[in-house]
Design a protein around this motif. Sequence first.
Motif, PDB file in Angstrom:
ATOM      1  N   VAL A 116       0.852  -1.180   0.000  1.00 44.83           N
ATOM      2  CA  VAL A 116       0.000   0.000   0.000  1.00 44.83           C
ATOM      3  C   VAL A 116       0.897   1.242   0.000  1.00 44.83           C
ATOM      4  CG1 VAL A 116      -1.792   1.268   1.240  1.00 44.83           C
ATOM      5  CG2 VAL A 116      -1.786  -1.247   1.262  1.00 44.83           C
ATOM      6  N   PRO A 117       0.702   2.149  -0.925  1.00 46.72           N
ATOM      7  CA  PRO A 117       1.541   3.360  -0.951  1.00 46.72           C
ATOM      8  C   PRO A 117       1.440   4.131   0.360  1.00 46.72           C
ATOM      9  CG  PRO A 117       0.234   3.174  -2.963  1.00 46.72           C
ATOM     10  CD  PRO A 117      -0.260   2.116  -2.041  1.00 46.72           C
ATOM     11  N   GLU A 118       2.532   4.733   0.756  1.00 43.30           N
ATOM     12  CA  GLU A 118       2.546   5.466   2.024  1.00 43.30           C
ATOM     13  C   GLU A 118       1.614   6.669   1.997  1.00 43.30           C
ATOM     14  OE1 GLU A 118       6.463   6.514   3.132  1.00 43.30           O
ATOM     15  OE2 GLU A 118       7.160   4.444   3.329  1.00 43.30           O
ATOM     16  N   ASP A 119       1.381   7.231   0.823  1.00 44.79           N
ATOM     17  CA  ASP A 119       0.503   8.395   0.727  1.00 44.79           C
ATOM     18  C   ASP A 119      -0.925   8.021   0.327  1.00 44.79           C
ATOM     19  OD1 ASP A 119       1.094   7.547  -1.797  1.00 44.79           O
ATOM     20  OD2 ASP A 119       1.447   9.553  -2.626  1.00 44.79           O
ATOM     21  N   PHE A 120      -1.282   6.752   0.499  1.00 41.82           N
ATOM     22  CA  PHE A 120      -2.606   6.284   0.096  1.00 41.82           C
ATOM     23  C   PHE A 120      -3.698   6.978   0.916  1.00 41.82           C
ATOM     24  CE2 PHE A 120      -6.110   3.178   0.901  1.00 41.82           C
ATOM     25  CZ  PHE A 120      -6.664   3.210  -0.368  1.00 41.82           C
ATOM     26  N   ALA A 152       2.845   9.310  10.937  1.00 38.40           N
ATOM     27  CA  ALA A 152       2.074  10.292  10.183  1.00 38.40           C
ATOM     28  C   ALA A 152       1.240   9.576   9.130  1.00 38.40           C
ATOM     29  CB  ALA A 152       3.000  11.309   9.535  1.00 38.40           C
ATOM     30  N   ARG A 153      -0.082   9.686   9.249  1.00 36.65           N
ATOM     31  CA  ARG A 153      -0.977   9.076   8.268  1.00 36.65           C
ATOM     32  C   ARG A 153      -1.547  10.164   7.372  1.00 36.65           C
ATOM     33  NH1 ARG A 153       0.563   3.981   8.210  1.00 36.65           N
ATOM     34  NH2 ARG A 153       0.315   2.921  10.234  1.00 36.65           N
ATOM     35  N   PRO A 154      -1.682   9.896   6.073  1.00 27.31           N
ATOM     36  CA  PRO A 154      -2.275  10.907   5.194  1.00 27.31           C
ATOM     37  C   PRO A 154      -3.730  11.126   5.559  1.00 27.31           C
ATOM     38  CG  PRO A 154      -1.992   8.817   4.042  1.00 27.31           C
ATOM     39  CD  PRO A 154      -1.290   8.674   5.347  1.00 27.31           C
ATOM     40  N   PRO A 155      -4.234  12.330   5.414  1.00 24.81           N
ATOM     41  CA  PRO A 155      -5.648  12.592   5.736  1.00 24.81           C
ATOM     42  C   PRO A 155      -6.560  11.841   4.782  1.00 24.81           C
ATOM     43  CG  PRO A 155      -4.693  14.458   4.585  1.00 24.81           C
ATOM     44  CD  PRO A 155      -3.548  13.518   4.884  1.00 24.81           C
ATOM     45  N   TRP A 188      -5.748   1.357   9.779  1.00 26.41           N
ATOM     46  CA  TRP A 188      -4.426   1.224   9.190  1.00 26.41           C
ATOM     47  C   TRP A 188      -3.718  -0.057   9.608  1.00 26.41           C
ATOM     48  CZ3 TRP A 188      -2.666   4.253   5.327  1.00 26.41           C
ATOM     49  CH2 TRP A 188      -3.377   5.425   5.083  1.00 26.41           C
ATOM     50  N   ALA A 189      -4.459  -0.992  10.201  1.00 31.02           N
ATOM     51  CA  ALA A 189      -3.887  -2.318  10.433  1.00 31.02           C
ATOM     52  C   ALA A 189      -3.559  -2.933   9.072  1.00 31.02           C
ATOM     53  CB  ALA A 189      -4.862  -3.190  11.207  1.00 31.02           C
ATOM     54  N   PRO A 190      -2.449  -3.680   8.963  1.00 34.39           N
ATOM     55  CA  PRO A 190      -1.990  -4.135   7.641  1.00 34.39           C
ATOM     56  C   PRO A 190      -3.061  -4.830   6.814  1.00 34.39           C
ATOM     57  CG  PRO A 190      -0.320  -4.571   9.294  1.00 34.39           C
ATOM     58  CD  PRO A 190      -1.510  -4.064  10.034  1.00 34.39           C
ATOM     59  N   GLU A 191      -3.778  -5.806   7.394  1.00 36.47           N
ATOM     60  CA  GLU A 191      -4.760  -6.546   6.606  1.00 36.47           C
ATOM     61  C   GLU A 191      -5.945  -5.666   6.224  1.00 36.47           C
ATOM     62  OE1 GLU A 191      -4.500  -9.592   5.348  1.00 36.47           O
ATOM     63  OE2 GLU A 191      -2.457  -9.558   6.129  1.00 36.47           O
ATOM     64  N   VAL A 192      -6.295  -4.720   7.096  1.00 35.78           N
ATOM     65  CA  VAL A 192      -7.444  -3.852   6.825  1.00 35.78           C
ATOM     66  C   VAL A 192      -7.122  -2.880   5.705  1.00 35.78           C
ATOM     67  CG1 VAL A 192      -9.035  -2.168   7.810  1.00 35.78           C
ATOM     68  CG2 VAL A 192      -8.237  -4.085   9.208  1.00 35.78           C
ATOM     69  N   ILE A 193      -6.000  -2.206   5.805  1.00 38.08           N
ATOM     70  CA  ILE A 193      -5.676  -1.193   4.806  1.00 38.08           C
ATOM     71  C   ILE A 193      -5.393  -1.829   3.444  1.00 38.08           C
ATOM     72  CG2 ILE A 193      -3.186  -1.083   5.215  1.00 38.08           C
ATOM     73  CD1 ILE A 193      -5.617   1.860   4.599  1.00 38.08           C
TER      74      ILE A 193
END
Length: 1286
Positions: A116-120, A152-155, A188-193
């Motif tokens: 998953v891209p970091e800026d997703f 830091a999570r993208p909005p 943002w859990a790996p399987e969820v995202i």
Amino acid sequence: MCKRVGNSILLLLLLSLDSRDCVASPNNEGKILLNSVQAWAVKLGTELYHFGEFITRKKEVQESFKSAQIESRDGEKLVQSMSDDIRAMMELKISAVKRIVEAAENMAFDKQNEPVPEDFQFYNSKEMEEPYDELTITTTPETDFALENWIARPPTKNAYLYQNPHFSNIPVNINFSSVHVPTNVYAWAPEVIKGIHWSEGLDTHFINNYQSDPTLSWQYFGSSTGFMRHYPAMKWRADPVDIYDCRTRAWYMEAAASPKDVVILVDRSGSMTGQRRDIAKHVVTNILDTLGNNDFVNVMTFADTVEEIVPCFEDSLVQATLGNLRELKLGLDNFETMEIANFSAALTRAFELLEMYRNNSGGANCNQAIMLVTDGVPYNYKEIFEKYNWKYDTPVRVFTYLIGREVKVADVREVKWMACANRGYYVHLSTLAEVRERVLEHVNVLARPLVLQREKHPVVWTPVYANVTDPKVADYLWEQRERAEQKERFMSQRRDKALFNSEKEQERRWRITQMKQGQYSEIGNSQYQLMTSVSMPVYDLRHNENITENVLINEAYWVSVTKESVEENGQKEMRIARLLGVAGTDVPLSEIQALMTPYKIGVNGYAFIVTNNGYILIHPDLRPVFQQILKPSYNSVDMIEVELFDDDRGPRNFSKELTALRKEIIDQKTGNKIMNVKYHLDEMKRVSRAKKHYFWTGISDSPFTLVVAIPENYGRHRITPPPTDDIHRLSLTSKNISARQYLSDKWSVHPDWLYCRHYERTFSTPEEELLYFLERVAKPGWRWPAKPRPPEHHKNKPGHDRHNNGTPENKERNKVSNSTPRNEYYCDHGLMQALVYDARNTAWFNKSISDSASEEKAPLTKVIGLLPRAEFIQRFGYIVAFLSTHSGLTRWQMHPPKEHDNEKPEFGKQWPKSIDEVWYRRAVEQHYVDPLSYVYSVELNTEKFPLNVSSAVVTAAHAVFHGDSHRKTPAAVVGFQFKHERLSEWFENITSSCEHNRECVTCLSDAWDCYLVDNNGWVIVSEDSNQTGQFFGKIRPDIMATLIEDDVYKPVHLVDYQAVCFREKKTSNPANVLLTPLENLRLAMAWFLTTTVWFYNSIASGLAQASSYSFEDEFLTTTVPPLLDEEGDDDSEYSYMSKPTTKNAERDFEKLVLINRTRPTPCDREMYLYQLNYNSLNDKLNKPMMNCSRPFYVQLVNYTNMLMVVVNGLCPREEVPISVDPTEVQYNESLPCLKHIHPLYRKQPTSCIRNHTEESNIDMCGRGSLPHKNLWTSLSVLVILRYFYI
């Protein structure tokens, strides 16, 4: 000669309104004669009849339908045609879901391992903006996990939302979907995202589905990881808290696994106390939340003995309806922990119970499972599994839930072995926060056979459910109301103790409480949209994957271990069978009801749908709401609980004939039968009896059966326009003149019927939409649209392997075709034809009544019509004349015309539903009693809903039938409506005079009371205007009792099987707590905290008193309730702080101020309603008065449904209580127990996939508890607070 007669009648009519010739003295103590009463009844009825004929222009209405044809109503063809239309609509929805399923499976196969891209960014439903004031909306923000505070999570993405009528005017954006993530799931859990990322590609398919079928409602994909992607995007609103989790909704649960029998075993040994007990209860509650109407369950607790949590469910499984699940959850509060757990007895009992159901093909007759909830086992009980499970090829899965933070390695090993050896799953739980996620693991295990076979995607249709709330919220909403009421009582008592304690005020409050507990006023139904859903499972097409599992080493630390077993492409991977989730779409019940073509069924007929369990999906008498709250068992109302057959049996004593009919309907056979039925009107205040002809047939490839009920006499035929009156043809031959010219002013159509619907345009009213289409029909090139049919879709095929999904052929196949022809509108040709015919032939109704009267030859109508406006208003007031036809068209006219009338909505806006209105239905029924009579009614006046008599109106309705020599059918209903005071004056003028007798006693005498009572016993007119609209049995129970005894009124016993009663809440029982030293410490801490709070509030209250603080502040709440001062004077209002309280004061406080906390509970209520018995009525009425033994006369008012009752008021009254209010039926058991003891037939679902040979290759059967370290702080606070306030 005719003119003389007409003028004589007119003269009598006009003179009677203000002349009182031959009036006796009001103080005359003589006797009213029977001849006088008979003359009054004849005169009043005759005058009302002629006035009705004039004001409604009934003869002109009859002439308007003379060209109409009469055709026989073939019930078998009708029900089959409706079934075919509903099935075609269902195929459209199924086709859309299949495309979502195929797309999701292939997208997941290709993309779910991509990083998953970091800026997703994605559209988070909870964080969308909408065009509302944010202060008025309560939302639940995304759960804040401490570990991610440093990341830091993208909005989330955002976009503007627009109100869309197709989606209940909810602000949406149809250009994309958005994602709902439950409160207990981290986005943002790996399987969820990962799932959120790859599922973004579903937007194209959602949009194309909606474009090809604009009737589609919400589309969604619910992931097994918890998130739900829904289309269109919307702002997720939750009040007060978001408890929605798609994995616990019926559409997900029933599609994810085949039906199941479940036995839950809960360890109640002495070690299961405190938090362990709380976790265990939470586990059971969450397991129950994953069950649906096709599942069966029981909960047992075990220590030295094994006991059912609900005693009446002993040695059995119960259907997992909302009512039964609620009973099981309430039972969890009652079990005590003690002694030592006997696992052998518990497991043996569970296996034997499941074996009994398996051998008898009872229960779900598919999957079977034992859920064991414990904090440890002495050993693995292998011998029991060998005896009861393994020798039958392991038909029963075993799921184990190990409770507690400090667990032994032996416990982990043995408890996990029990699950792994029996095709189950093991879970270790140490906190309340992780229960929901861990419990849901069993759904994925039960889904494995489905996933492994891959060929079939079972199509699941859910029972009825409400779209906007969770059933669990109902209890919370009721509790909030009671809290608000309790606060108001506290504040009122503080402000004015003397007033609050007064008997008058307490009586007023008691009446308010009774009103609030009235469940027949379904005000607020509009906020709930009832629907069903169609859904299908979505499979992970991969066969193998690397699996990482947390393993506890030496009771000290956790280690992550990667399991490998199968070599694939040079890499070692583990065999998997994973459910990706469930895809589905909602189908509003209103859309199905529109296809039932009610205009073809006719007045007092209806169609309904029954599920395989015998429960109602659609029915006109389904009442799911009380006081804007969903009823506790609203989605499990049985067919025989709404179809009340007239067999005079007691509550729940259903006849064999009725149960046999029910079985044929559930089995989806085709048949018909005539039955005697009784049904209620006016919110269970009126009753009627009739013969109805039932026709039924199954809706293919669904669990539903369609039933049509048609009245046996007037339902046999229907009126249709002549074939030459085609709308489009008439428009063309009339030089493109639109049919809308016939609908100019004061008209409405049935708001729920489907005349024409435009899918791309919105209209403010049904009338506006109809006019738009009438113009289009008049134009050249118009074509009636064909009924929509499902486009071709790809049939699922075996062999979805990685190597064939990348071929050009498959890529092309996976694209959604957008070439499906799209109709922008749909019209019901037959209904439009009937409407335009009615509109064209009744267009004259728009002319004023005076104009029509001037053209009349009859002298009576001509003279009345030519009365000066002022004189007419003086004598009759403003009259509303109305006409309503079988096609749903309603017209009305006010006479004399009134330019501005903003006092209340116009007639057609208040009563637009034509054949579904009570006055329409009663008028048609009355035709078979007296074809010339009018049905008179007023709004009912009850304690719960008092009538404002000063503004009350009287409605008179008369059915117009059209027929030939041997057939007839209702074509329309005409009527008029005028102020109640005018009818009262009319009645008074007539009953205050006598013909041919100058010295007579009349109703003016203080010694006599005169009434007009309708055919159901409700008062139309009384000398005391406050009695208007009340039940006559309440005003004069002695007279009503005599009328019942004389068989003038016949009592009809009705049972409301959808009622709600209010049970007093039980207080928590401290006996279930083991008094260990730690428990004593807890009690001491609880005492210290409550004492501190009390001390703080005492000081605060004292300071408030010293500073003259106003207690009228609406935000003020009390933690410790004040005690009443016995003296009640203002100076000592708050003296309870300084004075010691007495037991009397405490008792008074509890009695007057504290409310009884209740819980809404399903129950049965019975009542007796009354109906006038017209058989030999004259013989029953023409009885002489016999002093005070029979101190009254009663006569039928000609041409009406009313009785004139004249009572000698000097005779003593014998108070015999007669009431139409419902009372609770008292059974020896609770309602769930009674239903369980007397089960009704149900049809098991046809789809059952419970085994697969490759399942033995799957090694994943357990998961330990490994919470994030940073969660301990926040969770510990919750645990401490919960522990201290248990």
